[in-house]
Design an enzyme around this catalytic site. Sequence first.
Site, short mmCIF file in Angstrom:
data_model
loop_
_atom_site.label_atom_id
_atom_site.label_comp_id
_atom_site.label_asym_id
_atom_site.label_seq_id
_atom_site.Cartn_x
_atom_site.Cartn_y
_atom_site.Cartn_z
N SER A 9 0.83 -1.20 0.00
CA SER A 9 0.00 0.00 0.00
C SER A 9 0.87 1.25 0.00
O SER A 9 1.63 1.50 0.94
CB SER A 9 -0.92 0.01 1.23
OG SER A 9 -1.59 1.24 1.27
N HIS A 34 -1.26 -1.07 -4.39
CA HIS A 34 -2.53 -0.74 -3.74
C HIS A 34 -2.53 0.75 -3.44
O HIS A 34 -1.64 1.28 -2.77
CB HIS A 34 -2.70 -1.55 -2.46
CG HIS A 34 -4.03 -1.35 -1.79
ND1 HIS A 34 -5.17 -2.00 -2.20
CD2 HIS A 34 -4.39 -0.56 -0.76
CE1 HIS A 34 -6.19 -1.62 -1.45
NE2 HIS A 34 -5.75 -0.73 -0.56
N MET A 38 -8.68 8.70 -0.11
CA MET A 38 -9.58 9.05 1.00
C MET A 38 -10.05 10.49 0.86
O MET A 38 -9.24 11.37 0.53
CB MET A 38 -8.85 8.91 2.33
CG MET A 38 -8.21 7.56 2.54
SD MET A 38 -7.32 7.55 4.11
CE MET A 38 -6.57 5.93 4.04
N HIS A 67 -8.29 1.73 -4.28
CA HIS A 67 -9.27 1.54 -3.21
C HIS A 67 -9.86 2.91 -2.87
O HIS A 67 -9.19 3.74 -2.24
CB HIS A 67 -8.55 0.93 -2.01
CG HIS A 67 -9.40 0.74 -0.79
ND1 HIS A 67 -8.85 0.44 0.45
CD2 HIS A 67 -10.74 0.80 -0.60
CE1 HIS A 67 -9.83 0.34 1.34
NE2 HIS A 67 -10.97 0.56 0.74
N MET A 69 -12.00 5.27 -0.81
CA MET A 69 -12.71 5.47 0.46
C MET A 69 -13.35 6.84 0.38
O MET A 69 -12.91 7.80 1.05
CB MET A 69 -11.72 5.35 1.63
CG MET A 69 -11.36 3.90 1.92
SD MET A 69 -9.83 3.73 2.85
CE MET A 69 -8.67 3.76 1.50
N GLY A 143 -9.21 4.23 6.83
CA GLY A 143 -8.87 5.63 7.09
C GLY A 143 -7.41 5.83 7.44
O GLY A 143 -6.86 6.89 7.17
N PHE A 144 -6.78 4.82 8.01
CA PHE A 144 -5.39 4.99 8.46
C PHE A 144 -4.59 3.71 8.28
O PHE A 144 -5.14 2.62 8.42
CB PHE A 144 -5.36 5.38 9.96
CG PHE A 144 -6.14 6.63 10.25
CD1 PHE A 144 -5.53 7.88 10.12
CD2 PHE A 144 -7.48 6.56 10.60
CE1 PHE A 144 -6.26 9.04 10.36
CE2 PHE A 144 -8.22 7.72 10.85
CZ PHE A 144 -7.61 8.96 10.73
N GLY A 145 -3.31 3.89 7.98
CA GLY A 145 -2.40 2.75 7.99
C GLY A 145 -1.93 2.50 9.41
O GLY A 145 -2.21 3.29 10.32
N GLY A 146 -1.26 1.39 9.60
CA GLY A 146 -0.60 1.11 10.88
C GLY A 146 -1.51 0.70 12.02
O GLY A 146 -1.10 0.75 13.18
N GLY A 177 -5.43 -4.21 5.76
CA GLY A 177 -5.26 -3.61 7.07
C GLY A 177 -4.58 -4.53 8.07
O GLY A 177 -5.04 -5.65 8.32
N GLY A 178 -3.45 -4.09 8.60
CA GLY A 178 -2.77 -4.83 9.67
C GLY A 178 -2.20 -6.16 9.24
O GLY A 178 -1.96 -7.04 10.08
N GLY A 198 0.85 -2.34 4.10
CA GLY A 198 1.39 -0.98 4.07
C GLY A 198 2.57 -0.85 5.01
O GLY A 198 3.73 -1.02 4.62
N SER A 199 2.28 -0.58 6.29
CA SER A 199 3.34 -0.34 7.27
C SER A 199 4.30 -1.51 7.37
O SER A 199 5.51 -1.29 7.51
CB SER A 199 2.74 -0.13 8.66
OG SER A 199 1.61 0.65 8.57
C1 DX5 Z 1 -6.63 1.69 5.35
C2 DX5 Z 1 -6.14 1.44 3.96
C3 DX5 Z 1 -5.10 0.39 3.87
C4 DX5 Z 1 -3.81 0.77 4.57
C5 DX5 Z 1 -3.19 -0.49 5.08
O1 DX5 Z 1 -7.74 2.50 5.33
O2 DX5 Z 1 -7.22 1.01 3.14
O3 DX5 Z 1 -4.83 0.02 2.52
O4 DX5 Z 1 -2.92 1.45 3.74
O5 DX5 Z 1 -2.11 -0.15 5.85
P1 DX5 Z 1 -1.47 -1.13 6.94
O6 DX5 Z 1 -0.97 -2.33 6.19
O7 DX5 Z 1 -0.40 -0.30 7.55
O8 DX5 Z 1 -2.57 -1.51 7.90
ZN ZN Z 2 -6.73 0.10 1.13
#
Ligand code: DX5
Ligand code: ZN
Length: 220
Positions: A9, A34, A38, A67, A69, A143-146, A177-178, A198-199
């Site tokens: 991501s 990915h 947002m 993606h 959002m 909404g957020f990574g990590g 996510g995660g 992502g993270s």
């Molecule tokens: C969250 C995003 C994810 C995010 C995943 O709203 O849709 O794609 O980037 O990030 P990680 O892998 O850090 O949870």
């Molecule tokens: Zn995503």
Amino acid sequence: MTPKRIAPSILAADFANLQRDVEMINNSEADWFHIDIMDGVFVPNISFGMPVLRDIVKHATKTIDVHLMIVDPDRYIKTFADLGSNILTVHYEACTHLHRTLQAIKAAGMKAGVAINPHTNVALLEDVINDIDLVCIMSVNPGFGGQSFIENTYRKVEKLKNSILKNKANTLIEIDGGVTSKNAKQLIDAGADVLVAGSFVFKSENPTNTIKELKELIKI
Ligand code: DX5
Ligand code: ZN
């Protein structure tokens, strides 16, 4: 069996070194890009928009998995097609006429994806499952990574996989996510086809190796 894929991501990339990070993915074992868009309305965060996607596409050599959002995604289907998206995923919770939206995405020449929030029951997709190329099961609140992975996701993957098989659909299951090396294998065993990370990738010491490690774990 469909090949199992890793989709790093871009949200977790270094935006001041975006070309470097895009090239890293190009040269890694990753399968897709990915891209999280947002709007600050559907989710309480704003990521980036069209100009950034346009420049990513300029350098990326792999599938562009977008993606959205955002509320009312129908407004931007043509825009995202023109920008070079290969897969366009909208949120179930943001679409009043999901069937129509899916047809519009395909008519614009893209694969059609539907993302569902952690509280949304996978059974709600049953009547359109044959029209969906990819279901993105959110394993965190979007909404957020990590954020940390929600354990109930495994059950959702199993339920959705059963429904896909029962309906003889070709739908891919993506998890977002995660995702880490701790849950990757179990997600694939439950029926997932694509893991977004992502993270776990970008905050690691060597992202290329981390991608390789994830690919190794999900080999079937
Ligand atoms: C969250 C995003 C994810 C995010 C995943 O709203 O849709 O794609 O980037 O990030 P990680 O892998 O850090 O949870
Ligand atoms: Zn995503």
